[in-house]
Design an enzyme around this catalytic site. Structure first.
Site, PDB file in Angstrom:
ATOM      1  CE  LYS A  71      -2.272   0.644   3.830  1.00  0.00           C
ATOM      2  NZ  LYS A  71      -1.847  -0.680   4.229  1.00  0.00           N
ATOM      3  CB  THR A  73       5.151   0.132  -2.608  1.00  0.00           C
ATOM      4  OG1 THR A  73       5.959  -0.396  -1.555  1.00  0.00           O
ATOM      5  CG2 THR A  73       5.943   0.130  -3.902  1.00  0.00           C
ATOM      6  CG  PHE A 301      -3.147  -3.106   9.334  1.00  0.00           C
ATOM      7  CD1 PHE A 301      -2.107  -3.937   8.927  1.00  0.00           C
ATOM      8  CD2 PHE A 301      -3.082  -2.569  10.611  1.00  0.00           C
ATOM      9  CE1 PHE A 301      -1.042  -4.223   9.766  1.00  0.00           C
ATOM     10  CE2 PHE A 301      -2.013  -2.856  11.460  1.00  0.00           C
ATOM     11  CZ  PHE A 301      -0.988  -3.681  11.034  1.00  0.00           C
ATOM     12  CD1 TRP A 409       8.689  -3.169  -4.525  1.00  0.00           C
ATOM     13  CD2 TRP A 409       9.812  -4.018  -6.262  1.00  0.00           C
ATOM     14  NE1 TRP A 409       9.831  -3.755  -4.034  1.00  0.00           N
ATOM     15  CE2 TRP A 409      10.541  -4.284  -5.081  1.00  0.00           C
ATOM     16  CE3 TRP A 409      10.325  -4.460  -7.479  1.00  0.00           C
ATOM     17  CZ2 TRP A 409      11.757  -4.976  -5.077  1.00  0.00           C
ATOM     18  CZ3 TRP A 409      11.542  -5.134  -7.487  1.00  0.00           C
ATOM     19  CH2 TRP A 409      12.242  -5.396  -6.294  1.00  0.00           C
TER      20      TRP A 409
END
Length: 557
Positions: A71, A73, A301, A409
């Site tokens: 999340k 990233t 989360f 990423w």
């Protein structure tokens, strides 16, 4: 393949003064913490308070799994992507905690080519904000115990002390302790407890306060104990407010750093979302919104925890109105929710994917309840297949969501351009009509049941005898209009970590309830959730080292 820390250490960082100049700040607007970190001055925040507000984009996710979702990233990569498309964008994130950094989760500065740097500083001591919060928390605890030792003029009932000490570390041995042992001069013997710093009410207060005046007012309202007549005793009663505020005078200022692509990043505050309200500071978010056209922020989360608290607590208390929500998922995590073991997630399994996507469905439905448009993004893995992507894309579009593949990423901002385009399209074409899930006027029990049934999918809510008494007393004290901060496991929509996918009709158990009077919400502990985590069998700390010859930290992730 390079590790996150190797990528970060090879980054070509700009002096923070040059990063600040991109968003109209001068050196006088900064309080420098070395070459690459700075705090934003109060004068600058005041100077730009009348600027137009930016669009606000929240990044959240499905329930976390061992497969990982990324999340933070995505939040960083999306911001870099927006900047590549010519938009003035800033990412506003939470600060990492030492607990998970040395535990099982690792750091929280993003990953791959979508990171905030300097990564080592950010994940460790940074600008000292967490140390200041820890010190303020424990100063209040020390003044409370000193008051008891010096005669207890406030008639505090030692069995009704609710203020706990804290430390920013996973240390299960400190959950339940006895203090005051030894000689008479060593204090009053009593049971005490530690929580992790990110669960401290002072962390919540720092993250919700508008300025120092608001901070002091909130600190003074902290309830530390009850007297023999069952009346609350506050930090103001102990004359501790001024000293705590002095310790927090710098910590309340937002921190400015940069991404790997030298875009501005504001990183400030860090409450966990499973045991606290899970959002970066209001001050950081509002400051970013005066400095950019688009602000990307994240909540901890899954959307059942962080996003719910962002929307029902932070936005409610701060007057914020999000314009779009991005839900992050991965093919691997969806298959895990469909029953595939962790060691088989690299294999295509359409049956498990069709089953596990129910978890994503529930989070989409939940976010739509707040009348905010939703974009779904998949973090790309090399083991994913086109058939899996096509299925998820069509599924999301049928639910009225924009969909984009995220390759942030591996590719940084370039890999976030597709998502950035979808977010821009949503901001331009789908107006947000945000409203919280429940009204202030509902009782605490009605608010608890609203979240449990509508967000988690519970069929019923049960209360321990202690929780019933606590709810009655909190309401009697005048805090019944507060929002509720539900603390539960992050791994399931339920309060049982083993119930994956989309469980329905289960019972949620309310174990304990207490009021954070200064923060302005009521904390509701569900199931067996802990406010002081423990380290795993093999802590991440075992791999962290300092290379003397290279002069660098190694092993952080």
């Amino acid at each position: 393949m390079k590790t996150d820390i190797q990528i970060a250490q090879e980054a070509c960082m700009l002096p923070i003064k040059e990063v600040a100049a991109k968003i109209g700040m001068t050196e006088d607007d900064l309080e420098l913490y070395g070459k690459y970190k700075a705090k934003i001055s109060d004068d600058f925040i005041d100077k730009c308070k009348d600027n137009k507000d930016a669009k606000l984009v929240l990044v959240t996710a499905i329930n976390p799994t061992p497969a990982g979702e990324g999340k933070t990233t995505v939040s960083i990569g999306l911001t870099q992507g927006l900047c590549r498309l010519g938009r003035k964008a800033i990412v506003a994130l939470r600060e990492p905690s030492l607990g998970p950094c040395f535990g099982i989760k690792g750091g929280a500065a993003g990953g791959g080519y979508s990171q905030v740097v300097p990564m080592e500083d950010l994940n460790l001591h940074f600008t000292g904000d967490f140390h200041a919060i820890t010190s303020a928390n424990n100063l209040l605890a020390a003044m409370l115990d000193n008051h008891m030792h010096q005669g207890n003029a406030l008639h505090i009932d030692p069995k009704r002390i609710v203020w706990k000490r804290c430390i920013d570390m996973n240390d299960r041995a400190l959950r339940n302790i006895v203090i005051g042992m030894g000689a008479r001069a060593d204090g009053v013997v009593r049971e005490d407890h530690f929580i992790i710093t990110v669960a401290s009410e002072i962390m919540a207060i720092l993250c919700l306060a508008d300025d120092m005046a608001d901070l002091k007012d909130r600190l003074g309202k902290i309830i530390v104990a009850y007297d023999y007549d069952n009346n609350p005793v506050t930090a103001d009663d102990l004359h501790a407010t001024g000293a705590m505020a002095a310790l927090l005078k710098d910590a309340i200022k937002p921190n400015l750093v940069q991404t790997l692509e030298n875009t501005p990043a504001i990183v400030h505050g860090g409450p966990f979302a499973n045991i606290a309200h899970g959002c970066n500071s209001v001050r950081a978010t509002k400051t970013a919104m005066k400095m950019a056209d688009i602000v990307v922020t994240e909540a901890g989360f899954g959307a059942d925890l962080g996003a719910e608290k962002f929307l029902d607590i932070k936005c409610r208390l701060a007057g914020l109105k999000p314009d779009a929500i991005v839900i992050v998922a991965t093919v691997r995590a969806l298959k895990y929710n469909g029953g595939v073991p962790k060691d088989q997630l690299s294999e295509e399994n359409m049956e498990a994917l069709r089953k596990g996507i129910a978890n994503l469905d529930k989070h989409i439905e939940n976010m739509h309840k707040y009348n905010v448009p939703v974009v779904v993004t998949l973090n790309s893995f090399i083991t994913d297949t086109e058939e899996e992507y096509d299925f998820i894309r069509k599924h999301c579009e049928e639910l009225g969501c924009e969909f984009a593949l995220s390759k942030v990423w591996a590719e940084g901002g370039r890999g976030g351009e597709e998502l950035a385009q979808k977010v821009l399209s949503t901001l331009e074409n789908k107006p947000s009509e945000y409203k919280p899930l429940y009204e202030d006027e509902l009782s605490l029990e009605e608010k608890i049941e609203k979240v449990a049934k509508e967000i988690y999918g519970a069929g019923s809510v049960s209360y321990s005898a202690a929780a019933k008494k606590q709810l009655a007393r909190i309401t009697e004290l005048g805090f019944g209009s507060f929002p509720v901060c539900m603390a539960k496991t992050q791994y399931s929509l339920s309060d049982n970590a083993r119930l994956l996918g989309r469980p329905e009709g289960f019972e949620v158990n309310v174990r304990e309830v207490y009021v954070n009077a200064g923060a302005g919400f009521v904390v509701v502990l569900l199931g067996t959730v802990l406010t002081m985590p423990g380290l795993p069998r093999v802590p991440a700390a075992e791999n962290v080292d300092y290379d003397i010859e290279a002069g660098r930290i190694t092993g952080l992730f």
